[in-house]
Write a protein that holds these residues in place. Structure first.
Motif, PDB file in Angstrom:
ATOM      1  N   UNK A   1      10.702   7.583  31.076  1.00 28.44           N
ATOM      2  CA  UNK A   1      10.507   6.232  31.611  1.00 28.44           C
ATOM      3  C   UNK A   1      11.773   5.764  32.316  1.00 28.44           C
ATOM      4  N   UNK A   2      11.601   5.194  33.503  1.00 31.78           N
ATOM      5  CA  UNK A   2      12.720   4.654  34.255  1.00 31.78           C
ATOM      6  C   UNK A   2      13.412   5.629  35.181  1.00 31.78           C
ATOM      7  N   UNK A   3      13.017   6.889  35.164  1.00 31.49           N
ATOM      8  CA  UNK A   3      13.630   7.879  36.050  1.00 31.49           C
ATOM      9  C   UNK A   3      12.940   7.891  37.411  1.00 31.49           C
ATOM     10  N   UNK A   4      13.672   8.294  38.429  1.00 37.02           N
ATOM     11  CA  UNK A   4      13.075   8.503  39.747  1.00 37.02           C
ATOM     12  C   UNK A   4      12.244   9.782  39.725  1.00 37.02           C
ATOM     13  N   UNK A   5      11.458   9.995  40.772  1.00 36.01           N
ATOM     14  CA  UNK A   5      10.655  11.220  40.854  1.00 36.01           C
ATOM     15  C   UNK A   5      11.546  12.457  40.813  1.00 36.01           C
TER      16      UNK A   5
ATOM     17  N   UNK B   1      14.562  12.727  39.468  1.00 33.44           N
ATOM     18  CA  UNK B   1      15.134  12.869  38.128  1.00 33.44           C
ATOM     19  C   UNK B   1      14.097  13.383  37.129  1.00 33.44           C
ATOM     20  N   UNK B   2      12.857  12.950  37.267  1.00 29.24           N
ATOM     21  CA  UNK B   2      11.798  13.464  36.388  1.00 29.24           C
ATOM     22  C   UNK B   2      11.619  14.963  36.566  1.00 29.24           C
ATOM     23  N   UNK B   3      11.650  15.415  37.815  1.00 27.51           N
ATOM     24  CA  UNK B   3      11.507  16.852  38.093  1.00 27.51           C
ATOM     25  C   UNK B   3      12.669  17.627  37.491  1.00 27.51           C
ATOM     26  N   UNK B   4      13.864  17.066  37.573  1.00 32.85           N
ATOM     27  CA  UNK B   4      15.041  17.716  36.988  1.00 32.85           C
ATOM     28  C   UNK B   4      14.916  17.821  35.470  1.00 32.85           C
TER      29      UNK B   4
ATOM     30  N   UNK C   1      10.539  21.150  42.514  1.00 34.24           N
ATOM     31  CA  UNK C   1      11.889  20.640  42.730  1.00 34.24           C
ATOM     32  C   UNK C   1      12.168  20.451  44.220  1.00 34.24           C
ATOM     33  N   UNK C   2      11.737  21.414  45.020  1.00 32.63           N
ATOM     34  CA  UNK C   2      11.929  21.281  46.475  1.00 32.63           C
ATOM     35  C   UNK C   2      11.185  20.075  47.026  1.00 32.63           C
ATOM     36  N   UNK C   3      10.003  19.819  46.492  1.00 35.88           N
ATOM     37  CA  UNK C   3       9.160  18.734  47.002  1.00 35.88           C
ATOM     38  C   UNK C   3       9.784  17.349  46.797  1.00 35.88           C
ATOM     39  N   UNK C   4      10.691  17.245  45.838  1.00 39.25           N
ATOM     40  CA  UNK C   4      11.363  15.955  45.624  1.00 39.25           C
ATOM     41  C   UNK C   4      12.757  15.944  46.244  1.00 39.25           C
TER      42      UNK C   4
END
Length: 201
Positions: A108-112, A114-117, A139-142
């Motif tokens: 919760x609260x992460x960017x797209x 950061x979520x992928x990471x 990962x590439x897509x973000x």
């Protein structure tokens, strides 16, 4: 005076170990349990931390991103020590709700990005043999390039190596986290080695 650290006897501290202890006291006000353990090979841990900096710094991994990666992999790995230590750091560069979200896996609260990471770090911690090209594409897509993907992977793998040594040798989290870790972080870490005073009681 402590006579053991985890499952091992307390090593005799040489000048390198004493330097690490002094840095702990200067930064935190106490000597960390992991520093006491790595007094067996202080030059090794200094080299490891140097590798971690080399893997992350030139490739745009800032303090927030490094904290997300460590908290995600440590919680997935079941390492209470690094979850607490880096949960505190993540709370400091973000906030405690975000830190707790990464510890609990909700992100919760992460960017797209950061979520992928965070998802990538958890996959490395749980079963690196099950990663796929689709995971890399996510990962590439973000917006994460291949050079940063490689850097992230090396960084997380080195953190897992550090956690493996500490956990296998029974090093408990520093009891000081009871008083200076945010409540949301403390409440999220319900796994791994207990605090030293819990072991004693």
């Amino acid at each position: 005076m402590m006579t053991t650290i985890g499952f091992l006897g307390m090593p005799e501290a040489d000048d390198d170990a004493k330097r690490i202890f002094e840095e702990d006291v200067e930064e935190l006000g106490y000597v960390m349990n992991v520093s006491r353990l790595w007094a067996y090979q202080p030059r090794t841990v200094m080299s490891l931390f140097g590798l971690l900096r080399e893997a992350s710094s030139p490739h745009g991994l800032d303090a927030r991103q490094r904290s997300i990666l460590v908290v995600a992999c440590a919680s997935a790995f079941g390492d209470s020590y690094c979850s607490l230590s880096w949960g505190v750091r993540l709370a400091g560069v973000a906030d405690e709700a975000i830190a707790a979200g990464v510890l609990l896996g909700t992100d919760a609260g992460l960017s797209d990005q950061e979520r992928a990471m965070a998802r990538w770090a958890r996959k490395l911690a749980r079963d690196p043999n099950r990663t796929t090209e689709a995971d890399i594409q996510e990962l590439r897509d973000v917006g994460i390039g291949d050079d940063k993907i490689f850097a992230m992977t090396v960084f997380v793998a080195l953190r897992l190596a550090f956690s493996t040594v500490n956990d296998a040798l029974g090093v408990p989290p520093d009891s000081e986290y009871r008083t200076h870790a945010p409540a949301a972080v403390l409440n999220a870490v319900t796994y791994g080695r207990p605090f030293q005073d819990d072991i004693a009681s």
